[in-house]
Design a protein around this motif. Structure first.
Motif, PDB file in Angstrom:
ATOM      1  N   ASN A  96      53.773 -47.249  -4.956  1.00  0.00           N
ATOM      2  CA  ASN A  96      54.205 -46.499  -6.139  1.00  0.00           C
ATOM      3  C   ASN A  96      53.690 -47.147  -7.424  1.00  0.00           C
ATOM      4  O   ASN A  96      53.325 -46.448  -8.376  1.00  0.00           O
ATOM      5  N   GLU A  97      53.680 -48.479  -7.438  1.00  0.00           N
ATOM      6  CA  GLU A  97      53.161 -49.177  -8.615  1.00  0.00           C
ATOM      7  C   GLU A  97      51.671 -48.897  -8.783  1.00  0.00           C
ATOM      8  O   GLU A  97      51.185 -48.699  -9.906  1.00  0.00           O
ATOM      9  N   GLU A  98      50.946 -48.865  -7.645  1.00  0.00           N
ATOM     10  CA  GLU A  98      49.523 -48.554  -7.719  1.00  0.00           C
ATOM     11  C   GLU A  98      49.302 -47.141  -8.235  1.00  0.00           C
ATOM     12  O   GLU A  98      48.412 -46.894  -9.062  1.00  0.00           O
ATOM     13  N   LEU A  99      50.116 -46.191  -7.730  1.00  0.00           N
ATOM     14  CA  LEU A  99      49.984 -44.808  -8.179  1.00  0.00           C
ATOM     15  C   LEU A  99      50.336 -44.671  -9.660  1.00  0.00           C
ATOM     16  O   LEU A  99      49.710 -43.906 -10.389  1.00  0.00           O
ATOM     17  N   LYS A 100      51.352 -45.428 -10.074  1.00  0.00           N
ATOM     18  CA  LYS A 100      51.747 -45.385 -11.488  1.00  0.00           C
ATOM     19  C   LYS A 100      50.619 -45.922 -12.370  1.00  0.00           C
ATOM     20  O   LYS A 100      50.301 -45.338 -13.411  1.00  0.00           O
ATOM     21  N   ASP A 101      50.021 -47.043 -11.923  1.00  0.00           N
ATOM     22  CA  ASP A 101      48.893 -47.597 -12.679  1.00  0.00           C
ATOM     23  C   ASP A 101      47.729 -46.609 -12.709  1.00  0.00           C
ATOM     24  O   ASP A 101      47.075 -46.427 -13.740  1.00  0.00           O
ATOM     25  N   PHE A 102      47.485 -45.973 -11.560  1.00  0.00           N
ATOM     26  CA  PHE A 102      46.408 -44.992 -11.492  1.00  0.00           C
ATOM     27  C   PHE A 102      46.661 -43.822 -12.440  1.00  0.00           C
ATOM     28  O   PHE A 102      45.760 -43.354 -13.128  1.00  0.00           O
ATOM     29  N   ALA A 103      47.924 -43.359 -12.456  1.00  0.00           N
ATOM     30  CA  ALA A 103      48.278 -42.248 -13.345  1.00  0.00           C
ATOM     31  C   ALA A 103      48.043 -42.638 -14.801  1.00  0.00           C
ATOM     32  O   ALA A 103      47.562 -41.828 -15.601  1.00  0.00           O
ATOM     33  N   GLY A 104      48.369 -43.876 -15.138  1.00  0.00           N
ATOM     34  CA  GLY A 104      48.149 -44.340 -16.504  1.00  0.00           C
ATOM     35  C   GLY A 104      46.670 -44.398 -16.853  1.00  0.00           C
ATOM     36  O   GLY A 104      46.257 -44.006 -17.952  1.00  0.00           O
ATOM     37  N   ILE A 105      45.872 -44.872 -15.884  1.00  0.00           N
ATOM     38  CA  ILE A 105      44.424 -44.962 -16.119  1.00  0.00           C
ATOM     39  C   ILE A 105      43.824 -43.568 -16.274  1.00  0.00           C
ATOM     40  O   ILE A 105      43.010 -43.304 -17.158  1.00  0.00           O
ATOM     41  N   VAL A 106      44.241 -42.664 -15.370  1.00  0.00           N
ATOM     42  CA  VAL A 106      43.734 -41.296 -15.442  1.00  0.00           C
ATOM     43  C   VAL A 106      44.111 -40.654 -16.779  1.00  0.00           C
ATOM     44  O   VAL A 106      43.299 -39.992 -17.421  1.00  0.00           O
ATOM     45  N   SER A 107      45.353 -40.878 -17.167  1.00  0.00           N
ATOM     46  CA  SER A 107      45.810 -40.302 -18.434  1.00  0.00           C
ATOM     47  C   SER A 107      44.966 -40.800 -19.591  1.00  0.00           C
ATOM     48  O   SER A 107      44.534 -40.025 -20.446  1.00  0.00           O
ATOM     49  N   HIS A 108      44.708 -42.088 -19.591  1.00  0.00           N
ATOM     50  CA  HIS A 108      43.957 -42.687 -20.702  1.00  0.00           C
ATOM     51  C   HIS A 108      42.498 -42.254 -20.682  1.00  0.00           C
ATOM     52  O   HIS A 108      41.908 -41.901 -21.721  1.00  0.00           O
ATOM     53  N   ASP A 109      41.894 -42.252 -19.475  1.00  0.00           N
ATOM     54  CA  ASP A 109      40.455 -42.011 -19.388  1.00  0.00           C
ATOM     55  C   ASP A 109      40.075 -40.541 -19.402  1.00  0.00           C
ATOM     56  O   ASP A 109      38.936 -40.206 -19.731  1.00  0.00           O
ATOM     57  N   LEU A 110      41.001 -39.659 -19.048  1.00  0.00           N
ATOM     58  CA  LEU A 110      40.673 -38.239 -18.977  1.00  0.00           C
ATOM     59  C   LEU A 110      41.230 -37.414 -20.125  1.00  0.00           C
ATOM     60  O   LEU A 110      40.673 -36.368 -20.466  1.00  0.00           O
ATOM     61  N   LYS A 111      42.324 -37.841 -20.712  1.00  0.00           N
ATOM     62  CA  LYS A 111      42.936 -37.018 -21.763  1.00  0.00           C
ATOM     63  C   LYS A 111      42.002 -36.856 -22.969  1.00  0.00           C
ATOM     64  O   LYS A 111      41.885 -35.760 -23.524  1.00  0.00           O
ATOM     65  N   ALA A 112      41.358 -37.947 -23.353  1.00  0.00           N
ATOM     66  CA  ALA A 112      40.473 -37.865 -24.516  1.00  0.00           C
ATOM     67  C   ALA A 112      39.298 -36.914 -24.270  1.00  0.00           C
ATOM     68  O   ALA A 112      39.015 -36.040 -25.105  1.00  0.00           O
ATOM     69  N   PRO A 113      38.582 -37.027 -23.134  1.00  0.00           N
ATOM     70  CA  PRO A 113      37.500 -36.067 -22.884  1.00  0.00           C
ATOM     71  C   PRO A 113      37.993 -34.622 -22.802  1.00  0.00           C
ATOM     72  O   PRO A 113      37.316 -33.708 -23.281  1.00  0.00           O
ATOM     73  N   LEU A 114      39.154 -34.414 -22.221  1.00  0.00           N
ATOM     74  CA  LEU A 114      39.698 -33.064 -22.133  1.00  0.00           C
ATOM     75  C   LEU A 114      39.998 -32.509 -23.526  1.00  0.00           C
ATOM     76  O   LEU A 114      39.733 -31.339 -23.816  1.00  0.00           O
ATOM     77  N   SER A 115      40.556 -33.354 -24.371  1.00  0.00           N
ATOM     78  CA  SER A 115      40.827 -32.916 -25.754  1.00  0.00           C
ATOM     79  C   SER A 115      39.529 -32.563 -26.461  1.00  0.00           C
ATOM     80  O   SER A 115      39.458 -31.581 -27.216  1.00  0.00           O
ATOM     81  N   ASN A 116      38.485 -33.364 -26.210  1.00  0.00           N
ATOM     82  CA  ASN A 116      37.189 -33.082 -26.825  1.00  0.00           C
ATOM     83  C   ASN A 116      36.619 -31.747 -26.346  1.00  0.00           C
ATOM     84  O   ASN A 116      36.032 -30.983 -27.130  1.00  0.00           O
ATOM     85  N   ILE A 117      36.777 -31.476 -25.040  1.00  0.00           N
ATOM     86  CA  ILE A 117      36.276 -30.212 -24.480  1.00  0.00           C
ATOM     87  C   ILE A 117      36.970 -29.024 -25.153  1.00  0.00           C
ATOM     88  O   ILE A 117      36.322 -28.051 -25.560  1.00  0.00           O
ATOM     89  N   MET A 118      38.306 -29.117 -25.267  1.00  0.00           N
ATOM     90  CA  MET A 118      39.043 -28.015 -25.897  1.00  0.00           C
ATOM     91  C   MET A 118      38.666 -27.858 -27.360  1.00  0.00           C
ATOM     92  O   MET A 118      38.560 -26.735 -27.874  1.00  0.00           O
ATOM     93  N   MET A 119      38.452 -28.989 -28.023  1.00  0.00           N
ATOM     94  CA  MET A 119      38.082 -28.931 -29.445  1.00  0.00           C
ATOM     95  C   MET A 119      36.693 -28.315 -29.613  1.00  0.00           C
ATOM     96  O   MET A 119      36.466 -27.473 -30.498  1.00  0.00           O
TER      97      MET A 119
END
Length: 402
Positions: A178-201
Motif C-alpha cells: 500500500n505504501e508503494e502504491l501510495k508513493d506511485f500515486a503521488g508520483i503519477v499525480s506529480h508527473d502527469l497532472k502538469a502535462p494534462l493541464s498543458n494539453i487542456m490549456m
C-alpha cells in the motif's frame, strides 16, 4: 546408557521445529497452564513441554523443575521421538538399558517417564508433552488419554502461533504494498497532472486562436480535452483513495454539524436546481475527525448531484445520535441503483451508472474512498435504493469524545 538415534529425515524435522519460532522463548501462560494441568491429572511432580533441535532438549514449559534445557543425547524425549507408540512409558529407568547411568536421571532422581509426542500436520515429531516421577509407577488409562489429548492441544497452540506469524507477515507485506502504491500515486499525480493541464490549456488556446479549424478538428480537440480531464479525475481520485488513511488521525475535532453541511453544500451544489434539506437545524457539535467526515459527505453529495436524472434534485441529510455513535443519512431523488449492482458500489473502480447527467463516466473511486475512510474511523456504510426513484446512504461512526 544408550543415546537416542537420529532419524533419516532429521534435517526436515528440525526445520519443522524452527518454523514455530519457539526455541529459546520465554515461558508463556497458555503453555504453563497445560503442564500444570497434566502434572495434576497424572499425579506427577514434573511435567514438561519439550522441543528437540539438533543437539538439545528445550523446555518451552516446565512444571516442578528449574532447568530450561538438557542435552539431547541424555534426554528421555530423544528416545520418545523414535518410539512408534502414541506414548512412550518408562516405568523404571533404573532397569532400562537406555537410561542406566544417565547423569540427568541420577541428578534429578528420575525413575518414571511418560511422553506423548508433539506431531505436526506433516507427521514430524517436534518434541513431547511429558511427565516424570521419582518412583516406579505407570499411568492409568484415563491419564494416558489425557496426556495424548493435551499433547494435541499443545500442537493446536503451536499451529495457532504459526498462523499468527503468517498473518502478521501478510499484513506487513500488504502495508508495504500500500505504501508503494501510495508513493506511485503521488508520483503519477506529480508527473502527469502538469502535462494534462498543458494539453487542456493548449486545446482551449487552439480553439480560440485558430479560426480555420473544421468542425471535425474542433470535435477532436474537445475529445482530447475531455479525455485529459477524465484522466485527471482518475489521478485525483486515486491519490485521495491511497491517502485516505492519512486523513484519519487520532486527534478528535469539535465539528459544528451545521457549518460542516453548509461547507459541503457550498463546495458541491453549484446548480440552482438542486435543493439540500438537512436536520437538525439547531447547533449540534460532533466529536470526530473533521477532515475525513467532510470528505465523506462531499463524495456522497457530489454523487447525488452528478447522477440525478430529475429536473429538480432534492438531497436530504439527517443526523441522529445514540449514546455511542453518530448516524448520518444522505438520500436523493435521483436515478437509483439497480438491485444487481447495489452490493458492488463500494468496490474500487466499480461504476454503477454508465454515465452521469453530463454524459461523463465516473471513476468508481469515490464510494470506495468513503468506505475506506469509514473503516479507518471504525465506522460503516450501507446503501438502499429504488431504481428510478431514490438512493439512501447511511453512515455510522463512533462518538470520539476526547
Amino acid at each position: 546408557m544408550i543415546a537416542p538415534t537420529i532419524g533419516r529425515d532429521e534435517q526436515k524435522r528440525v526445520a519443522a521445529v524452527k518454523k514455530y519460532q519457539l526455541l529459546d522463548t520465554m515461558p508463556e501462560e497458555q503453555y504453563d497452564n497445560i503442564t500444570s494441568i497434566v502434572a495434576s491429572i497424572c499425579d506427577a511432580p514434573i511435567a514438561l513441554i519439550t522441543l528437540i533441535d539438533n543437539n538439545r532438549n528445550f523446555f518451552k514449559s516446565r512444571f516442578g523443575v528449574d532447568l530450561t534445557e538438557s542435552p539431547r543425547d541424555l534426554s528421555f524425549c530423544g528416545h520418545a521421538l523414535n518410539n512408534p507408540d502414541e506414548i512412550m512409558v518408562v516405568e523404571d529407568a533404573r532397569e532400562d538399558e537406555r537410561f542406566k547411568g544417565n547423569p540427568v536421571a541420577e541428578e534429578f532422581e528420575i525413575i518414571f517417564y511418560a511422553g506423548a509426542p508433539l506431531i505436526d500436520k506433516n507427521g514430524y515429531r517436534l518434541g513431547t508433552l511429558c511427565v516424570y516421577d521419582h518412583k516406579k509407577r505407570s499411568l492409568t488409562e484415563s491419564q494416558s488419554d489425557a496426556l495424548k489429548s493435551m499433547a494435541k492441544q499443545v500442537m493446536l497452540l503451536f499451529e495457532q502461533r504459526y498462523q499468527n506469524f503468517k498473518l502478521k507477515e501478510a499484513r506487513k507485506r500488504l502495508k508495504e504494498r500500500n505504501e508503494e502504491l501510495k508513493d506511485f500515486a503521488g508520483i503519477v499525480s506529480h508527473d502527469l497532472k502538469a502535462p494534462l493541464s498543458n494539453i487542456m490549456m493548449v486545446t482551449d488556446l487552439l480553439k480560440k486562436t485558430e479560426k480555420d479549424l473544421s468542425e471535425k478538428s474542433i470535435s477532436y480537440l474537445e475529445s482530447l480535452k475531455e479525455s485529459s480531464a477524465s484522466l485527471s479525475r482518475y489521478i485525483d481520485g486515486m491519490l485521495t483513495f491511497y491517502k485516505s488513511d492519512e486523513m484519519v488521525s487520532e486527534e478528535v475535532d469539535e465539528v459544528s454539524y451545521i457549518d460542516l453541511v453548509e461547507d459541503v453544500i457550498a463546495m458541491t451544489v453549484l446548480n440552482e436546481n438542486v435543493t439540500v434539506i438537512y436536520k437538525p437545524t439547531e447547533e449540534t457539535t460532533l466529536h470526530t475527525n473533521a477532515i475525513a467526515l467532510e470528505q465523506i459527505l462531499i463524495n456522497l453529495v457530489t454523487n447525488a448531484v452528478k447522477y440525478s436524472d430529475k429536473e429538480k434534485t432534492v438531497i436530504e441529510i439527517y443526523l441522529e445520535m445514540d449514546e455511542e455513535n453518530y448516524h448520518i443519512s444522505v438520500k436523493d431523488n435521483g436515478s437509483g441503483i439497480a438491485p444487481d449492482k447495489i452490493d458492488q458500489v463500494f468496490k474500487l473502480f466499480y461504476v454503477a451508472s454508465e454515465q452521469d447527467r453530463h454524459g461523463k463516466k465516473g471513476t468508481g473511486i469515490g464510494l470506495a474512498t468513503v468506505a475506506r475512510l469509514l473503516e479507518h474511523m471504525e465506522g460503516k456504510i450501507s446503501v438502499t435504493s429504488e431504481l428510478g426513484k431514490w438512493t439512501e446512504f447511511k453512515i455510522t461512526f463512533p462518538q470520539n469524545h476526547s
